[in-house]
Write a protein that holds these residues in place. Structure first.
Motif, PDB file in Angstrom:
ATOM      1  N   LEU A   1       0.827  -1.199   0.000  1.00  0.00           N
ATOM      2  CA  LEU A   1       0.000   0.000   0.000  1.00  0.00           C
ATOM      3  C   LEU A   1       0.860   1.246   0.000  1.00  0.00           C
ATOM      4  O   LEU A   1       1.919   1.283   0.617  1.00  0.00           O
ATOM      5  CB  LEU A   1      -0.902   0.011   1.235  1.00  0.00           C
ATOM      6  CG  LEU A   1      -1.771  -1.229   1.453  1.00  0.00           C
ATOM      7  CD1 LEU A   1      -2.489  -1.147   2.778  1.00  0.00           C
ATOM      8  CD2 LEU A   1      -2.749  -1.403   0.326  1.00  0.00           C
ATOM      9  N   SER A   2       0.396   2.282  -0.676  1.00  0.00           N
ATOM     10  CA  SER A   2       1.076   3.571  -0.668  1.00  0.00           C
ATOM     11  C   SER A   2       0.701   4.312   0.620  1.00  0.00           C
ATOM     12  O   SER A   2      -0.206   3.891   1.340  1.00  0.00           O
ATOM     13  CB  SER A   2       0.660   4.383  -1.895  1.00  0.00           C
ATOM     14  OG  SER A   2      -0.680   4.785  -1.762  1.00  0.00           O
ATOM     15  N   PRO A   3       1.365   5.429   0.914  1.00  0.00           N
ATOM     16  CA  PRO A   3       0.990   6.194   2.115  1.00  0.00           C
ATOM     17  C   PRO A   3      -0.467   6.648   2.114  1.00  0.00           C
ATOM     18  O   PRO A   3      -1.069   6.809   3.162  1.00  0.00           O
ATOM     19  CB  PRO A   3       1.944   7.391   2.084  1.00  0.00           C
ATOM     20  CG  PRO A   3       3.138   6.895   1.337  1.00  0.00           C
ATOM     21  CD  PRO A   3       2.600   5.948   0.311  1.00  0.00           C
ATOM     22  N   SER A   4      -1.051   6.830   0.944  1.00  0.00           N
ATOM     23  CA  SER A   4      -2.454   7.250   0.883  1.00  0.00           C
ATOM     24  C   SER A   4      -3.413   6.072   1.005  1.00  0.00           C
ATOM     25  O   SER A   4      -4.618   6.277   1.083  1.00  0.00           O
ATOM     26  CB  SER A   4      -2.720   7.989  -0.430  1.00  0.00           C
ATOM     27  OG  SER A   4      -2.541   7.114  -1.526  1.00  0.00           O
ATOM     28  N   GLY A   5      -2.884   4.834   0.988  1.00  0.00           N
ATOM     29  CA  GLY A   5      -3.727   3.656   1.139  1.00  0.00           C
ATOM     30  C   GLY A   5      -4.102   2.986  -0.166  1.00  0.00           C
ATOM     31  O   GLY A   5      -4.811   1.994  -0.163  1.00  0.00           O
ATOM     32  N   THR A   6      -3.635   3.532  -1.313  1.00  0.00           N
ATOM     33  CA  THR A   6      -3.944   2.882  -2.582  1.00  0.00           C
ATOM     34  C   THR A   6      -3.058   1.643  -2.745  1.00  0.00           C
ATOM     35  O   THR A   6      -1.931   1.592  -2.258  1.00  0.00           O
ATOM     36  CB  THR A   6      -3.715   3.826  -3.779  1.00  0.00           C
ATOM     37  OG1 THR A   6      -2.363   4.259  -3.767  1.00  0.00           O
ATOM     38  CG2 THR A   6      -4.650   5.015  -3.720  1.00  0.00           C
ATOM     39  N   ILE A   7      -3.570   0.683  -3.460  1.00  0.00           N
ATOM     40  CA  ILE A   7      -2.844  -0.569  -3.661  1.00  0.00           C
ATOM     41  C   ILE A   7      -1.843  -0.364  -4.794  1.00  0.00           C
ATOM     42  O   ILE A   7      -2.226  -0.100  -5.936  1.00  0.00           O
ATOM     43  CB  ILE A   7      -3.821  -1.712  -3.976  1.00  0.00           C
ATOM     44  CG1 ILE A   7      -4.713  -1.937  -2.768  1.00  0.00           C
ATOM     45  CG2 ILE A   7      -3.074  -2.975  -4.347  1.00  0.00           C
ATOM     46  CD1 ILE A   7      -5.799  -2.934  -2.968  1.00  0.00           C
ATOM     47  N   GLU A   8      -0.563  -0.483  -4.452  1.00  0.00           N
ATOM     48  CA  GLU A   8       0.492  -0.302  -5.443  1.00  0.00           C
ATOM     49  C   GLU A   8       0.848  -1.618  -6.124  1.00  0.00           C
ATOM     50  O   GLU A   8       1.114  -1.646  -7.311  1.00  0.00           O
ATOM     51  CB  GLU A   8       1.747   0.274  -4.785  1.00  0.00           C
ATOM     52  CG  GLU A   8       1.605   1.698  -4.350  1.00  0.00           C
ATOM     53  CD  GLU A   8       2.889   2.231  -3.733  1.00  0.00           C
ATOM     54  OE1 GLU A   8       3.734   1.433  -3.287  1.00  0.00           O
ATOM     55  OE2 GLU A   8       3.038   3.456  -3.697  1.00  0.00           O
ATOM     56  N   ASP A   9       0.895  -2.707  -5.345  1.00  0.00           N
ATOM     57  CA  ASP A   9       1.321  -3.983  -5.910  1.00  0.00           C
ATOM     58  C   ASP A   9       0.645  -5.115  -5.158  1.00  0.00           C
ATOM     59  O   ASP A   9       0.380  -5.008  -3.963  1.00  0.00           O
ATOM     60  CB  ASP A   9       2.838  -4.128  -5.810  1.00  0.00           C
ATOM     61  CG  ASP A   9       3.367  -5.320  -6.583  1.00  0.00           C
ATOM     62  OD1 ASP A   9       2.772  -5.662  -7.619  1.00  0.00           O
ATOM     63  OD2 ASP A   9       4.363  -5.920  -6.141  1.00  0.00           O
ATOM     64  N   VAL A  10       0.375  -6.190  -5.878  1.00  0.00           N
ATOM     65  CA  VAL A  10      -0.212  -7.395  -5.291  1.00  0.00           C
ATOM     66  C   VAL A  10       0.643  -8.574  -5.713  1.00  0.00           C
ATOM     67  O   VAL A  10       0.971  -8.718  -6.890  1.00  0.00           O
ATOM     68  CB  VAL A  10      -1.671  -7.609  -5.760  1.00  0.00           C
ATOM     69  CG1 VAL A  10      -2.248  -8.884  -5.186  1.00  0.00           C
ATOM     70  CG2 VAL A  10      -2.529  -6.426  -5.395  1.00  0.00           C
ATOM     71  N   ALA A  11       1.029  -9.412  -4.751  1.00  0.00           N
ATOM     72  CA  ALA A  11       1.807 -10.604  -5.047  1.00  0.00           C
ATOM     73  C   ALA A  11       1.220 -11.780  -4.287  1.00  0.00           C
ATOM     74  O   ALA A  11       0.603 -11.608  -3.230  1.00  0.00           O
ATOM     75  CB  ALA A  11       3.265 -10.405  -4.645  1.00  0.00           C
ATOM     76  N   VAL A  12       1.405 -12.982  -4.827  1.00  0.00           N
ATOM     77  CA  VAL A  12       0.915 -14.186  -4.169  1.00  0.00           C
ATOM     78  C   VAL A  12       1.976 -14.658  -3.188  1.00  0.00           C
ATOM     79  O   VAL A  12       3.091 -14.983  -3.586  1.00  0.00           O
ATOM     80  CB  VAL A  12       0.598 -15.283  -5.199  1.00  0.00           C
ATOM     81  CG1 VAL A  12       0.196 -16.575  -4.507  1.00  0.00           C
ATOM     82  CG2 VAL A  12      -0.496 -14.822  -6.144  1.00  0.00           C
ATOM     83  N   ALA A  13       1.648 -14.688  -1.899  1.00  0.00           N
ATOM     84  CA  ALA A  13       2.569 -15.177  -0.877  1.00  0.00           C
ATOM     85  C   ALA A  13       2.468 -16.690  -0.777  1.00  0.00           C
ATOM     86  O   ALA A  13       3.474 -17.374  -0.642  1.00  0.00           O
ATOM     87  CB  ALA A  13       2.265 -14.540   0.472  1.00  0.00           C
ATOM     88  N   ALA A  14       1.254 -17.228  -0.824  1.00  0.00           N
ATOM     89  CA  ALA A  14       1.031 -18.675  -0.789  1.00  0.00           C
ATOM     90  C   ALA A  14      -0.076 -18.988  -1.788  1.00  0.00           C
ATOM     91  O   ALA A  14      -1.194 -18.477  -1.670  1.00  0.00           O
ATOM     92  CB  ALA A  14       0.639 -19.127   0.608  1.00  0.00           C
ATOM     93  N   SER A  15       0.235 -19.823  -2.735  1.00  0.00           N
ATOM     94  CA  SER A  15      -0.711 -20.152  -3.790  1.00  0.00           C
ATOM     95  C   SER A  15      -1.727 -21.175  -3.308  1.00  0.00           C
ATOM     96  O   SER A  15      -1.477 -21.960  -2.398  1.00  0.00           O
ATOM     97  CB  SER A  15       0.048 -20.713  -4.995  1.00  0.00           C
ATOM     98  OG  SER A  15      -0.859 -21.169  -5.978  1.00  0.00           O
ATOM     99  N   SER A  16      -2.878 -21.179  -3.955  1.00  0.00           N
ATOM    100  CA  SER A  16      -3.899 -22.175  -3.666  1.00  0.00           C
ATOM    101  C   SER A  16      -3.567 -23.480  -4.379  1.00  0.00           C
ATOM    102  O   SER A  16      -4.180 -24.503  -4.105  1.00  0.00           O
ATOM    103  CB  SER A  16      -5.260 -21.676  -4.137  1.00  0.00           C
ATOM    104  OG  SER A  16      -5.262 -21.538  -5.550  1.00  0.00           O
ATOM    105  N   GLY A  17      -2.650 -23.422  -5.312  1.00  0.00           N
ATOM    106  CA  GLY A  17      -2.324 -24.587  -6.119  1.00  0.00           C
ATOM    107  C   GLY A  17      -3.072 -24.579  -7.447  1.00  0.00           C
ATOM    108  O   GLY A  17      -2.888 -25.470  -8.268  1.00  0.00           O
ATOM    109  N   HIS A  18      -3.942 -23.590  -7.636  1.00  0.00           N
ATOM    110  CA  HIS A  18      -4.726 -23.480  -8.866  1.00  0.00           C
ATOM    111  C   HIS A  18      -4.596 -22.053  -9.383  1.00  0.00           C
ATOM    112  O   HIS A  18      -4.968 -21.101  -8.698  1.00  0.00           O
ATOM    113  CB  HIS A  18      -6.203 -23.805  -8.610  1.00  0.00           C
ATOM    114  CG  HIS A  18      -6.415 -25.163  -8.004  1.00  0.00           C
ATOM    115  ND1 HIS A  18      -6.310 -26.321  -8.740  1.00  0.00           N
ATOM    116  CD2 HIS A  18      -6.700 -25.537  -6.735  1.00  0.00           C
ATOM    117  CE1 HIS A  18      -6.541 -27.352  -7.950  1.00  0.00           C
ATOM    118  NE2 HIS A  18      -6.764 -26.905  -6.720  1.00  0.00           N
ATOM    119  N   ALA A  19      -4.086 -21.908 -10.583  1.00  0.00           N
ATOM    120  CA  ALA A  19      -3.867 -20.577 -11.163  1.00  0.00           C
ATOM    121  C   ALA A  19      -5.176 -19.814 -11.329  1.00  0.00           C
ATOM    122  O   ALA A  19      -5.196 -18.586 -11.226  1.00  0.00           O
ATOM    123  CB  ALA A  19      -3.156 -20.703 -12.512  1.00  0.00           C
TER     124      ALA A  19
END
Length: 178
Positions: free
Chosen positions: A127-145
């Motif tokens: 998150l940026s200082p204003s709270g907007t989402i800058e980046d999203v990454a998968v930390a743990a996959s479900s096993g299904h794309a």
């Protein structure tokens, strides 16, 4: 009738011979199996360290002189300006608020429903200082794309989170069929 049978047998013999003889000649001309490879492990040769190593000679007089010279004092830093810290939501409340907002944008992919796929994806939201989402990454996959991509799209669709204050947040996204 026996002459016809004899002619058919001869033609069959010739036809099969023409088709199979090249393969027989290839096998005869092929080299025999090579000997099995053998490998041995050897220790690398021991080489003495170079003369100009990074070790310091503490018995050298020139280094003694360098240590005895006083160093100038560091510049004085001005006292820090006291500011009130920004209001932050506790981490648990922040995750719950993010999950509520994510549920508005999350959908269960129809292909995953048809195939009966379930799972849990853990996302890292930066998150940026204003709270907007800058980046999203998968930390743990479900096993299904399919499920991982649906969770990422929903996270980007949230846009902004209240109380983000420029940090990272781990957000679990659960896909369950009922």
């Amino acid at each position: 009738m026996p002459s016809r049978l004899l002619i058919a047998f001869a033609l069959s013999f010739i036809l099969h011979g023409v088709l199979l003889l090249p393969d027989v000649f290839k096998r005869l001309a092929a080299p025999s199996r090579p000997a099995a490879l053998q490998a041995t492990l050897r220790m690398p040769p021991v080489t003495p360290p170079p003369a100009d190593t990074l070790l310091k000679n503490t018995l050298d007089e020139s280094s003694e002189k360098a240590r005895s010279e006083p160093t100038p004092p560091p510049p004085k830093a001005s006292p820090p300006v006291k500011t009130s810290p920004p209001q932050k939501m506790p981490a648990k409340q922040n995750v719950q608020a993010a999950q509520r907002k994510l549920s508005q944008h999350l959908f269960y992919p129809p292909e995953a429903v048809a195939r009966g796929i379930q799972g849990e994806v853990r996302l890292i939201l930066r998150l940026s200082p204003s709270g907007t989402i800058e980046d999203v990454a998968v930390a743990a996959s479900s096993g299904h794309a399919i499920l991982d991509n649906a969770a990422i799209r929903a996270a980007y669709a949230m846009g902004q989170l209240a109380g983000g204050n420029g940090r990272e947040l781990i957000l679990p996204v659960i896909f369950r069929l009922q």
